[in-house]
Design a protein around this motif. Structure first.
Motif, PDB file in Angstrom:
ATOM      1  N   SER A 150       0.826  -1.202   0.000  1.00  0.00           N
ATOM      2  CA  SER A 150       0.000   0.000   0.000  1.00  0.00           C
ATOM      3  C   SER A 150       0.865   1.259   0.000  1.00  0.00           C
ATOM      4  CB  SER A 150      -0.916  -0.012   1.226  1.00  0.00           C
ATOM      5  OG  SER A 150      -1.743   1.095   1.223  1.00  0.00           O
ATOM      6  N   ASN A 186      -9.958   5.745  -1.650  1.00  0.00           N
ATOM      7  CA  ASN A 186     -10.013   4.666  -2.628  1.00  0.00           C
ATOM      8  C   ASN A 186      -8.966   3.607  -2.347  1.00  0.00           C
ATOM      9  OD1 ASN A 186     -12.025   4.797  -4.449  1.00  0.00           O
ATOM     10  ND2 ASN A 186     -10.975   6.275  -5.772  1.00  0.00           N
ATOM     11  N   GLU A 187      -7.752   4.075  -2.049  1.00  0.00           N
ATOM     12  CA  GLU A 187      -6.647   3.167  -1.783  1.00  0.00           C
ATOM     13  C   GLU A 187      -6.954   2.292  -0.563  1.00  0.00           C
ATOM     14  OE1 GLU A 187      -4.088   1.937  -3.052  1.00  0.00           O
ATOM     15  OE2 GLU A 187      -3.240   1.033  -1.254  1.00  0.00           O
ATOM     16  N   THR A 190      -9.546  -0.324  -1.490  1.00  0.00           N
ATOM     17  CA  THR A 190      -8.903  -1.391  -2.251  1.00  0.00           C
ATOM     18  C   THR A 190      -8.121  -2.321  -1.328  1.00  0.00           C
ATOM     19  OG1 THR A 190      -8.637   0.201  -4.018  1.00  0.00           O
ATOM     20  CG2 THR A 190      -7.389  -1.838  -4.223  1.00  0.00           C
ATOM     21  N   LYS A 221     -10.233  -4.789   0.638  1.00  0.00           N
ATOM     22  CA  LYS A 221     -10.728  -5.889  -0.187  1.00  0.00           C
ATOM     23  C   LYS A 221      -9.595  -6.839  -0.592  1.00  0.00           C
ATOM     24  CE  LYS A 221     -12.678  -3.132  -3.042  1.00  0.00           C
ATOM     25  NZ  LYS A 221     -13.378  -2.670  -4.243  1.00  0.00           N
ATOM     26  N   GLU A 222      -8.418  -6.272  -0.821  1.00  0.00           N
ATOM     27  CA  GLU A 222      -7.308  -7.117  -1.268  1.00  0.00           C
ATOM     28  C   GLU A 222      -6.767  -8.018  -0.182  1.00  0.00           C
ATOM     29  OE1 GLU A 222      -4.360  -4.854  -3.433  1.00  0.00           O
ATOM     30  OE2 GLU A 222      -5.318  -5.623  -5.251  1.00  0.00           O
TER      31      GLU A 222
END
Lengths: 240, 237
Positions: free
Chosen positions: B116, B168-169, B172, B175-176
């Motif tokens: 990240s 947004n990051e 993501t 979820k990742e």
């Protein structure tokens, strides 16, 4: 107070300042004029090393500030600067804008800084804007606050980089008025401007720059009434 | 018709019942949720830390023309962005943490954090570069040093500009973390797979964890929009 020796500044191949020698004494109000691209803003910005000179020396109160060992942050505390675009901090209130540097640098306590800021705001008649954000102010108000933000540090000299060039015409007056009153209080000032009226009225000395050199300098009366250099004569005939 | 739809309803009810109640299976979801939250939380913190540092190093490197420094930053960013997250996870797990009593949770958090960080660094760098040069000059001209000006003047404004991208990051990232199961971490997704293998009916547990993720992400979005509104207060006129 400020001594400039053979100052040169090049951007790439382009020589913007081509050997400037100048001494500015305490209490002087030096106005620098000249056509755009003549290097006058670069000259001013070199004085507090916002632009790093390519060659030459700058001395301030006995310190050679072009020397790498000099702590430029300490020098800059004594040299206030006012920008064309005001550069107020938009995420801070007016009061925080003014008190940020004095408190963070440990020059004043929070209370002292607030008191000083309110005193300065009262001087320009904007006390009621203390807790506003810069976004809500007019251009003239922003610039006057930028000026007292610099003053809050008790600088020994103030540098003005075209302080009225980004203002609506009707707001130029209030800013020049403030600058005139600072001059009358005896502040040492170096002003880059296109306001010839201000230069005539306030300056103790006017410099004319062209192509990176100081071509002519004189007292305002002689400078405007009896220009000698042909380049200056041509310039004045266009702007006056 | 009536019969068949009632039969259909009962089957759905049964499969979800089986996916949740017997053997206290709901506990498996809760445990999985805890793991997912833990990994996400620490990965976000680590990602922000790495991101801020790398972004500032990169901007500073450009300002002061330190080519080697920006090269190092770019290598990190390019390698992380140019390889799949699952591969990174497997490499870090197998190569670096080879000892037997590895704490998978820690490996996961560190790996997701490092991953990240590369994305956050680019987001923050774009934020810093969106701030007018005059702000840095104004700060420096008052005698503040580079780091203080960055911290008190540039970064607060940059963060306000990039909050949506940063949000947004984080979404993501949450979820990742479902990829974490490849290194034997029992997160939400792994819990669903595990229950599915027990009940011979994989769909209900998958739908259940999908809902969990959805609620998590929607909660985070809500939180971020509240935060955004609060930070925008100085823009109001």
């Amino acid at each position: 107070m400020i001594e400039v020796k053979n100052l040169k500044k090049a951007f790439g191949d382009h020589l913007v300042l081509d050997g400037i020698d100048e001494t500015i004494a305490k209490g002087e109000k030096v106005v620098v004029i000249g056509p755009s691209g003549s290097g006058k803003s670069t000259f001013l910005r070199c004085l507090n090393l916002l632009e790093e000179p390519s060659d030459g020396e700058i001395w301030f109160e006995g310190n050679k500030i072009t020397d790498k060992v000099v702590n430029i942050n300490q020098i800059r505390q004594k040299m206030g600067m006012v920008f064309q675009q005001f550069n107020l901090f938009p995420h801070l209130t007016v009061l925080e804008n003014i008190t940020l540097a004095p408190t963070k640098l440990g020059i004043m306590t929070k209370e002292e800084a607030n008191e000083k800021a309110m005193e300065l705001l009262a001087k320009i008649g904007l006390t009621e804007k203390a807790s506003s954000y810069p976004g809500k102010l007019s251009g003239g108000q922003k610039q006057r606050i930028a000026i007292i933000r610099a003053l809050a540090m008790n600088p020994a000299v103030m540098l003005f980089d075209e302080p009225t060039s980004a203002l609506d015409p009707e707001m130029v007056g209030e800013v020049l008025e403030l600058m005139t009153s600072l001059a009358e209080d005896g502040l040492t000032m170096v002003v880059v401007t296109h306001e010839m009226g201000f230069a005539k009225k306030v300056a103790t000395r006017v410099l004319f720059m062209d192509e990176g050199k100081i071509v002519e300098q004189n007292t305002p009366v002689e400078f405007f009434d009896n220009p000698k250099h042909p380049r200056l004569q041509e310039f004045l005939s266009k702007v006056l | 018709m009536y019969l068949s739809s009632s039969w259909f309803g009962k089957t759905i009810y049964d499969s979800f019942y089986n996916a949740i109640v017997p053997d206290k299976r709901y506990l498996a979801y809760i445990e999985g949720l805890k793991v997912t939250l833990l990994i996400s939380f620490f990965a976000i913190i680590l990602g922000i830390l790495i991101g801020v540092i790398v972004a500032i190093l990169k901007v500073t490197a450009t300002n002061y023309k330190m080519k080697w420094l920006s090269k190092i930053c770019n290598i990190y960013i390019n390698v992380i962005r140019g390889t799949p997250l699952m591969v990174q996870l497997l490499i870090i797990y197998n190569l670096i943490f080879t000892s037997r009593n590895t704490n998978e949770l820690l490996v996961g958090a560190v790996c997701f954090g490092i991953n990240s960080g590369a994305y956050v660094a680019e987001i923050i760098r774009s934020g810093i570069e969106s701030i007018d040069r005059g702000q840095m000059e104004a700060g420096r001209s008052l005698g503040l040093n580079y780091v203080t000006t960055m911290r008190l003047i540039i970064l607060p404004q940059a963060v306000r500009n990039i909050l949506p991208a940063l949000g947004n990051e984080f979404i993501t990232l949450i979820k990742e973390t479902s990829v974490a199961s490849v290194i034997a971490i029992t997160d939400l997704t792994k819990a669903a797979l595990y229950i599915g293998s027990r009940t011979w009916d994989i769909l209900p547990p998958l739908i259940i964890v999908a809902l969990f993720y959805l609620i998590l992400v929607m909660g985070l979005s809500k939180l971020l929009s509240v935060f955004e509104r609060r930070m925008a207060k100085s823009d109001r006129s």
